[in-house]
Enzyme design. Structure first.
Site, short mmCIF file in Angstrom:
data_model
loop_
_atom_site.label_atom_id
_atom_site.label_comp_id
_atom_site.label_asym_id
_atom_site.label_seq_id
_atom_site.Cartn_x
_atom_site.Cartn_y
_atom_site.Cartn_z
N ASP A 1 -10.49 -10.91 -17.19
CA ASP A 1 -10.79 -12.11 -17.89
C ASP A 1 -9.21 -12.78 -18.53
O ASP A 1 -8.85 -11.92 -19.35
CB ASP A 1 -11.83 -11.94 -18.95
CG ASP A 1 -12.10 -13.30 -19.69
OD1 ASP A 1 -11.54 -14.30 -19.49
OD2 ASP A 1 -12.80 -13.03 -20.64
N HIS B 1 0.88 -1.26 0.05
CA HIS B 1 0.06 0.01 0.02
C HIS B 1 0.89 1.27 0.00
O HIS B 1 0.27 2.24 -0.04
CB HIS B 1 -1.01 0.14 1.25
CG HIS B 1 -2.32 0.39 1.10
ND1 HIS B 1 -2.28 1.77 0.06
CD2 HIS B 1 -3.52 0.49 1.50
CE1 HIS B 1 -3.53 1.83 0.02
NE2 HIS B 1 -4.43 1.36 1.11
#
Length: 372
Positions: free
Chosen positions: A310, A94
């Site tokens: 995908d 982060h």
């Protein structure tokens, strides 16, 4: 195949392949990322998604090593289930990336895997728009993280579209609240009621902190694939207990008002480096955290395009996070249908069971739910 494509995409996101140099810079030394492949033989993918628990989900992530400055900034674990299913676990530091940058990386990776020639590369413009300033002498605001010795436990709840519609009806006096505002206020309300049920009568304040993505709030807006951390923290504060101030619709309005305060003018002042603006904002956050204040923290991952990824096998059946070792942290994510919200609530072990058994909570959300 996936490993080769990962390297191809990393060439467009050089900071991910580097190492942290100091508090404000990354050494793009091409040290690389960790990429692991694992076979899962003790359960099926269907078992994981129909009966999710933090232990099984953690096994799908490369979390064995403690984090150090020499650690990779990205870790990937591709899990092949004996049943034929695949789960891809990704961890990212982060310090250099927020959830939008992570999503851009994952979608770029999946597009490249399918052979898409129009892979969207991240934009490295935030450091120019918001130049670093030396604040080493400031006594800055620090969010409460709780004591590491405390045991933090996570529970998952799902609010379907019909559940959110009922919440919207409860808040009908608030103009056009979003799904995130409705669910956040509801969780905050149940958090307040849980604390009051355990405490002597009190007028102590309660605060709800919310992370807000600044990209779309800038004028003109930035692309979602602008790389880095670009968020601000806002706070909604309940200071006294009375019949009106702590009603659900009032809490919705408080959160909505706090989030709406992060507008184009606010971002412009941040961009210009206006010292007074930032100091006043930080002072407000610090004031809200002082005293006998009960704080809950929200991070929304809704409308982040994880479900578009995908890799050639179709779009994901389920995208989720795991428990985080920070008390009173709530993470909100889209359900697969896009009109519901999946909520992960991280609380101290002694608090979470009371919260999870709250009848009012369970009247609107399901703790066990197949991802839809």
């Amino acid at each position: 195949m996936l490993e080769r494509i990962t390297l191809q995409v990393l060439n467009q996101v050089l900071p991910f392949s580097g190492r942290i140099k100091d508090e404000v810079s990354i050494d793009c030394n091409d040290a690389g990322v960790d990429y692991l492949e694992a076979n899962v033989n003790n359960c099926s993918l269907l078992d994981v998604i129909t009966n999710p628990n933090t232990h099984s989900l953690r096994q799908l992530l490369p979390l064995d090593q403690p984090y150090t400055l020499e650690s990779p900034l990205v870790l990937v674990q591709v899990n092949q289930f004996q049943c034929g299913g695949i789960a891809i676990g990704v961890c990212v530091s982060h310090k250099i990336s927020d959830v939008y940058s992570l999503s851009a990386f994952i979608n770029g990776w999946s597009s490249a895997t399918r052979g898409d020639s129009k892979v969207i590369a991240p934009l490295f413009e935030l450091a120019t728009l918001f130049p670093w300033k030396d604040k080493s002498d400031d006594q800055g605001f620090e969010a409460t993280e709780g004591h590491r010795k405390d045991v933090v436990v996570a529970k998952r709840f799902v609010f379907n579209a019909s559940d959110i519609a009922r919440l919207r009806e409860k808040a009908r006096n608030v103009e056009s609240p979003t799904r995130v505002e409705l669910v956040s206020a509801f969780i905050w309300k149940r958090f307040i009621e849980l604390d009051r049920s355990r405490s002597c009568p009190t007028t102590k304040p309660y605060s709800a902190y919310h992370a807000v993505n600044l990209r779309k709030r800038r004028v003109p807006p930035l692309e979602e694939h602008s790389f880095g951390n670009m968020s601000s923290i806002v706070v909604a504060l309940l200071t006294t207990k009375n019949d009106d101030n702590d009603k659900y619709c009032s809490l919705v309005a408080k959160i909505r008002g706090a989030i709406r305060g992060i507008d184009g003018a606010f971002v412009k002042k941040l961009e210009s480096g206006e010292e007074g603006h930032l100091k006043n904002f930080e002072a407000g956050l610090m004031q809200a955290s002082q005293g006998e204040n009960e704080q809950i923290n929200f991070s929304s991952w809704c409308r982040v395009s994880f479900y578009d990824a995908d890799f050639g096998w179709g779009k994901p059946v389920w995208v989720t996070t795991i428990s985080v070792d920070l008390k009173n942290l709530v993470i909100l994510m889209d359900t697969r249908s896009g009109d519901g919200i999946e909520v992960w609530v991280n609380m101290l072990e002694e608090d979470i069971e009371g919260f999870a058994s709250d009848p009012e909570l369970l009247a609107f959300a399901s703790e066990t739910h197949f991802p839809s």
